[in-house]
Write an enzyme that holds these catalytic residues in place. Structure first.
Site, PDB file in Angstrom:
ATOM      1  CG  ASP B 161     -18.505 -33.139 -34.709  1.00 16.41           C
ATOM      2  OD1 ASP B 161     -19.726 -33.546 -34.719  1.00 16.41           O
ATOM      3  OD2 ASP B 161     -18.205 -32.377 -33.671  1.00 16.41           O
ATOM      4  CE1 TYR B 229     -27.469 -32.429 -32.991  1.00 16.34           C
ATOM      5  CE2 TYR B 229     -26.788 -34.689 -32.707  1.00 16.34           C
ATOM      6  CZ  TYR B 229     -26.229 -33.252 -32.682  1.00 16.34           C
ATOM      7  OH  TYR B 229     -25.163 -32.666 -32.602  1.00 16.34           O
TER       8      TYR B 229
END
Lengths: 294, 294
Positions: B161, B229
């Site tokens: 991540d 995003y």
């Protein structure tokens, strides 16, 4: 933290408070207040030409294909024989461009209310407005709502390519509009309407789907990726008068070569199926069975 | 056209030139320059709390769940017995929160390089940092790259991540990193790495997938919706040492009740399958067979 500078277009709207997408602009190509809306065409720095109506991004040259292909092929490929198609709105021509590609479509009637959207597209957005001059297309300038009052039992597929459900386009999301579409359709007919984004406006989506359900025995909602739309997505509500329609399984599947020949860049039979797979929180709110592919 | 005002955070980055997402800010909760990056936590007007690293949005309270659930459950549900999991990065705790939910996971090792990301999350993002204190989690502050050099044949699943492939996280997208993960995995092990967005950076995605393919006999790319995003999406590259792994068909499928009990809001077996259905232009570039569900 405020890095926005002059020379950027920012999309601010009450439908998505507290968040805005901005694109850097090279120059303004068209700007006009019509009877219905503010029309703006700009050349962006990184996304090609962009059409904006009443401050809301309608399409950019870079990513419009996912929207146009989807709103066209999702309903067309759900119908066994979509010969006669009605497009309401869609004045930029992008939807007509895609609908005309379908080999089964013989006639496309398009009703766009704003002649200046047509003008702006013809002058500055040829990659979309090419659809308006397709030999299959009968283009009419007028009110789609009124048009359908005078046409019954006529169309196999009706596609509504409208603005968002505020201002002049509000009526295109209401139950009365779905009733009009039902009567304008032939038996077994199918509709597909732009219906907003589940992440930002799940309440609007739920209401529009409810309106569709009240008029169509089969109704569903699906999601497609369009980066320059709010939340990076757009949803469509689909309804069918054919009780055996299963929207998540296309009845017409094109081969890879056929899709290549049609210059399809986003849509495929698998993309069609996947569009109806909803995130859990969306499926629950819309009371749609999440177990679509199992 | 320039409507940006003070009190907004705008995400400007060379990875997505000419386009920027902005969120209205109520107040700044945390701001620090660590050894590795600029760390910022703000309270937004409409998206809850938001973590920003080096000017790039990492997560907002409103939509982080789709990212965290996906990066956790896509690899975990592709592995028949994911007992021992390694998380590289993920300092906000959101990924650990989701991995810990999986009933088959017994032990989670997390290696986060920046102690101040952990501090910011613990102080201001309790809905994610709760994952860091899960009894299954062994949290270590250190360099994940170095950590793996000292651990071989140990993990069933490795989840990365990370930030985007510029600056300090660049090494986490390179072939050498995939080689290290391969040796840190047990036989049949699976990896899942944040891998950017196909609409904006298809070249990066293609390179990362290529690096994964060079080290793993089975490799794929999938896409998940995250509105805040860039382009409204994030992609993941997955690799497996088990040649019979089929990423698009989860080997572990939870019931609706199990998903409810785990408070899963985005992920389901169908969402898993649909995530691997790529738009045609993406599938072609990545040389992935588009006929996934047929």
């Amino acid at each position: 933290m405020d890095v926005q500078k002059k020379g950027w277009f920012s999309e601010v709207h009450d439908l998505w408070p507290g968040i805005t997408l901005s694109l850097e602009i090279n120059n303004v190509l068209y700007k006009r207040r019509s009877k219905y809306q503010d029309i703006l065409v700009v050349e962006t720095k990184a996304h090609g030409k962009m059409l904006v109506l009443d401050g809301v991004i309608q399409c950019t040259e870079r990513d419009e294909f996912s929207y146009q292909e989807s709103i066209a092929f999702l309903p067309l490929c759900s119908h066994p024989n979509p010969e006669n198609v009605l497009i309401i709105g869609g004045g930029d021509g992008g939807v007509a461009r895609e609908v005309a590609k379908h080999p089964g479509v013989k006639r496309i009637t398009q009703v766009e209310i704003d002649e200046y959207v047509l003008e702006a597209a013809r002058l500055h957005l040829p990659f979309m407005s090419i659809g308006l001059s397709d030999p299959k297309v009968d283009l009419q300038v007028g009110d789609g709502f009124q048009y359908m009052k005078n046409h019954t039992n006529e169309f196999d597929v009706i596609i509504t390519d409208s603005c968002d459900p505020v201002g002049p386009a509000t009526c295109l999301f209401e139950e009365s509009y779905f009733r009009l579409m039902r009567t304008a359709l032939k038996p077994g007919g199918i509709i597909c309407s732009q219906s907003g984004t589940a992440w930002a406006n799940l309440d609007h989506v739920s209401q529009t789907l409810s309106n569709c359900r009240s008029m169509f025995p089969v109704a569903s909602y699906c999601i497609v990726s369009v980066p320059t739309y709010p939340t990076g997505q757009i949803g469509f509500v689909l309804g069918s008068l054919n009780t055996s329609t299963d929207f998540k399984e296309p009845v017409q599947k094109f081969s890879e070569k056929e899709l290549d020949d049609m210059k399809i860049r986003y849509y495929s039979a698998d993309v069609h199926r996947a569009a109806f797979v909803l995130p859990r929180f969306v499926a629950k709110e819309l009371l749609i069975d999440n177990k679509i592919l199992s």
